[in-house]
Design a protein around this motif. Structure first.
Motif, PDB file in Angstrom:
ATOM      1  N   GLN A   7       0.816  -1.210   0.000  1.00 54.89           N
ATOM      2  CA  GLN A   7       0.000   0.000   0.000  1.00 54.89           C
ATOM      3  C   GLN A   7       0.858   1.271   0.000  1.00 54.89           C
ATOM      4  O   GLN A   7       0.533   2.233  -0.697  1.00 54.89           O
ATOM      5  CB  GLN A   7      -0.932   0.000   1.209  1.00 54.89           C
ATOM      6  N   THR A  25      -9.215   3.286  -2.277  1.00 58.10           N
ATOM      7  CA  THR A  25      -8.524   3.364  -0.993  1.00 58.10           C
ATOM      8  C   THR A  25      -7.275   4.239  -1.102  1.00 58.10           C
ATOM      9  O   THR A  25      -7.024   5.102  -0.264  1.00 58.10           O
ATOM     10  CB  THR A  25      -8.123   1.953  -0.515  1.00 58.10           C
ATOM     11  N   TRP A  35     -17.525   5.856   1.600  1.00 60.92           N
ATOM     12  CA  TRP A  35     -17.128   7.167   1.064  1.00 60.92           C
ATOM     13  C   TRP A  35     -18.349   8.019   0.754  1.00 60.92           C
ATOM     14  O   TRP A  35     -18.355   9.225   0.977  1.00 60.92           O
ATOM     15  CB  TRP A  35     -16.263   7.011  -0.193  1.00 60.92           C
ATOM     16  N   ASN A  38     -17.900   0.719   8.631  1.00 59.14           N
ATOM     17  CA  ASN A  38     -16.510   1.036   8.917  1.00 59.14           C
ATOM     18  C   ASN A  38     -16.318   1.190  10.415  1.00 59.14           C
ATOM     19  O   ASN A  38     -16.069   2.276  10.901  1.00 59.14           O
ATOM     20  CB  ASN A  38     -16.212   2.402   8.277  1.00 59.14           C
TER      21      ASN A  38
END
Lengths: 118, 400
Positions: B117, B180, B285, B316
């Motif tokens: 990442q 992400t 989101w 989340n």
């Protein structure tokens, strides 16, 4: 481009033994995978390994060697088998690695060093 | 441009090096002769020729360059045909129509799940965003050498493992990774740290994130979460001018001068969010964008904000999301209820905003001693200068 799919799994997890319930289904999934690889024309060979308790490691150190019982890395997951495949890209190799009927375990995808580099 | 070159030359590293060479040549040539009308085409032609030279050299040295031999042959043959005009018009076509597809492929390559990442974030800024190594380092608060090393290692893996520059079959899954990464970049720019002002302002990083997200959302209209992230970014960015005062201290949302908000950007945010929501596939989101949208209204509907936070928690869960909910609860049920909720959250001991939230709530309850203790802890943990400034001001106001 050639890739090695190294299959590792935790030997403490139960997997069906010959004669037990589910063994035939388990083997059928692997046969099916073999067949799919062959039909796609990408199979360069693959084998299942005997358990890590049967492994012997020959360690080289500055020209001399020692021999020891066990695999070269003591990990929770043991190397259990491999396939060598010939596909175009890493995405294709990952695609095959995902299709492996591993259940719970890990598949390391390694590109083979191209021989025409030399 | 990089995506197209990579496609034509068949090798990301050669394309990237050639493009840098072209920019360097451009800087020298244009310093004397001035910037040509069609600078992009000029750069493209120079970079492509440089790339083909590199391919030829590698070929002559018998080294394997492109994993796809056909790509290499095409690139060399194209260059032999030699038509600069053709290449220039090719570059113009790219600007008009191919750009979103090429950009998308490059973004997806930078965010390939076979890369870590950290590497995905770095590559996206460096290759898809086109920032310099120095700018990426400033944006991520990393040493330049680290950025450089990540890029070199990533390029090596992309080439050695032959990670393709394609629109993948598992596009939906890959779009989630991309979303992400773009969210992380935006957070870096907007929330996490202040970037080194000499090289890059925080707003620059946020703008870069918005530009990349807009490109991705444009190319992937069936991914409502990308649009949700874009809307969230637009709502936050629209308030940038009002977020700090003349002394550089943070200004709370409630105290901001709304005249400074960018109304056009807010309008764009609402349009993007409405289109995303019309797909009826809600995700975190989009919910965060809904909350941000609520805060752009003249009077915030706090019970609704609390409900959005409840929804977000189901998607989340985590201490930071619970903290955000508690802060909204204070506006509906009062600071006492919010404090009870904040004190039940574990895992926020080293999070400065949690202490700032508690301090503010204690102040509203009227317990200045508790408030001061919490402000002190917030001041000790904060790293962003604007936030430190704000906390110090709250402390001195209490001590007066």
């Amino acid at each position: 481009m050639k890739y090695l799919l190294l299959i590792a799994s935790d030997p403490s997890l139960p997997s069906p033994e010959p004669g037990e319930d589910g063994f035939d289904e388990y083997m059928a999934a692997w046969s099916q995978f073999d067949q799919d690889l062959n039909e796609a024309g990408v199979n360069l060979g693959g084998e299942a390994l005997q358990g890590a308790e049967t492994a012997t490691t020959v360690r080289h150190h500055q020209g001399s060697t020692t021999i020891a019982d066990g695999p070269f890395a003591e990990l929770k997951e043991h190397l259990g088998g491999y396939y060598l495949i010939d596909v175009d890209t890493l995405d294709d190799a990952i695609g095959w690695a995902r299709k492996l009927p591993v259940g719970t375990g890990a598949v390391e995808v390694r590109p083979i060093f191209p021989t025409d580099e030399f | 441009m990089l995506a197209l070159l990579t496609d034509r030359l068949g090798d990301l590293e050669i394309a990237h090096d050639s493009l840098q060479e072209a920019y360097a040549k451009g800087a020298v040539t244009w310093a004397d002769a001035g910037v040509p009308d069609d600078a992009a085409a000029w750069i493209y032609v120079v970079a492509r020729n440089a790339g083909v030279d590199r391919l030829r050299r590698n070929l002559a040295e018998g080294r394997r360059v492109a994993t796809n031999a056909r790509v290499l042959e095409t690139a060399v043959a194209d260059a032999d045909a030699g038509a600069v005009e053709a290449a220039a018009s090719e570059s113009r076509i790219v600007e008009l129509s191919e750009v979103s597809d090429e950009q998308l492929r490059l973004l997806l390559l930078c965010c390939h799940p076979a890369l870590s990442q950290d590497t995905q974030v770095t590559l996206t800024l460096r290759l898809a965003g086109g920032l310099t190594t120095q700018e990426v380092a400033a944006a991520l608060l990393l040493p330049e050498a680290t950025v450089q090393q990540r890029v070199v290692r990533a390029k090596r893996k992309i080439r050695a493992a032959n990670i393709p520059l394609v629109i993948p079959e598992d596009l939906h899954e890959r779009a989630a990774v991309l979303t992400t990464v773009l969210g992380l970049i935006f957070n870096e720019g907007y929330l996490a740290h202040a970037a080194d002002a000499e090289t890059l302002t925080r707003a620059d990083v946020a703008d870069q994130a918005i530009r990349l997200t807009a490109t991705a959302a444009d190319a992937l209209p069936d991914e409502p979460e990308l649009a949700g992230l874009l809307a969230l970014q637009l709502f936050h960015r629209s308030r940038e001018a009002a977020r700090t005062d003349r002394d550089g201290a943070l200004v709370r949302l409630a105290d901001q001068d709304r005249e400074l908000w960018d109304r056009a950007m807010i309008g764009r945010g609402f349009r993007v969010l409405a289109e995303a929501m019309a797909q009826r596939r809600l995700g975190p989101w989009q919910v965060q964008a809904l909350i941000a949208a609520e805060h752009t209204r003249t009077s915030t509907n706090w019970p609704r904000v609390v409900r959005y936070h409840d929804l977000l928690l189901t998607m989340n869960p985590g201490p930071v999301a619970r903290l955000a909910r508690a802060v909204a609860v204070a506006e509906v049920e009062g600071p006492e209820a919010a404090l009870v909720e904040v004190d039940q959250i574990e895992g926020l001991e080293s999070y400065h905003l949690a202490h700032a939230a508690r301090a503010d709530l204690w102040e509203r309850v009227g317990d200045h001693a508790e408030a001061l203790r919490a402000w002190d802890r917030a001041a000790a943990l904060a790293t962003n200068p604007a936030e430190i400034h704000y906390v110090e001001r709250r402390i001195s106001a209490l001590q007066r």
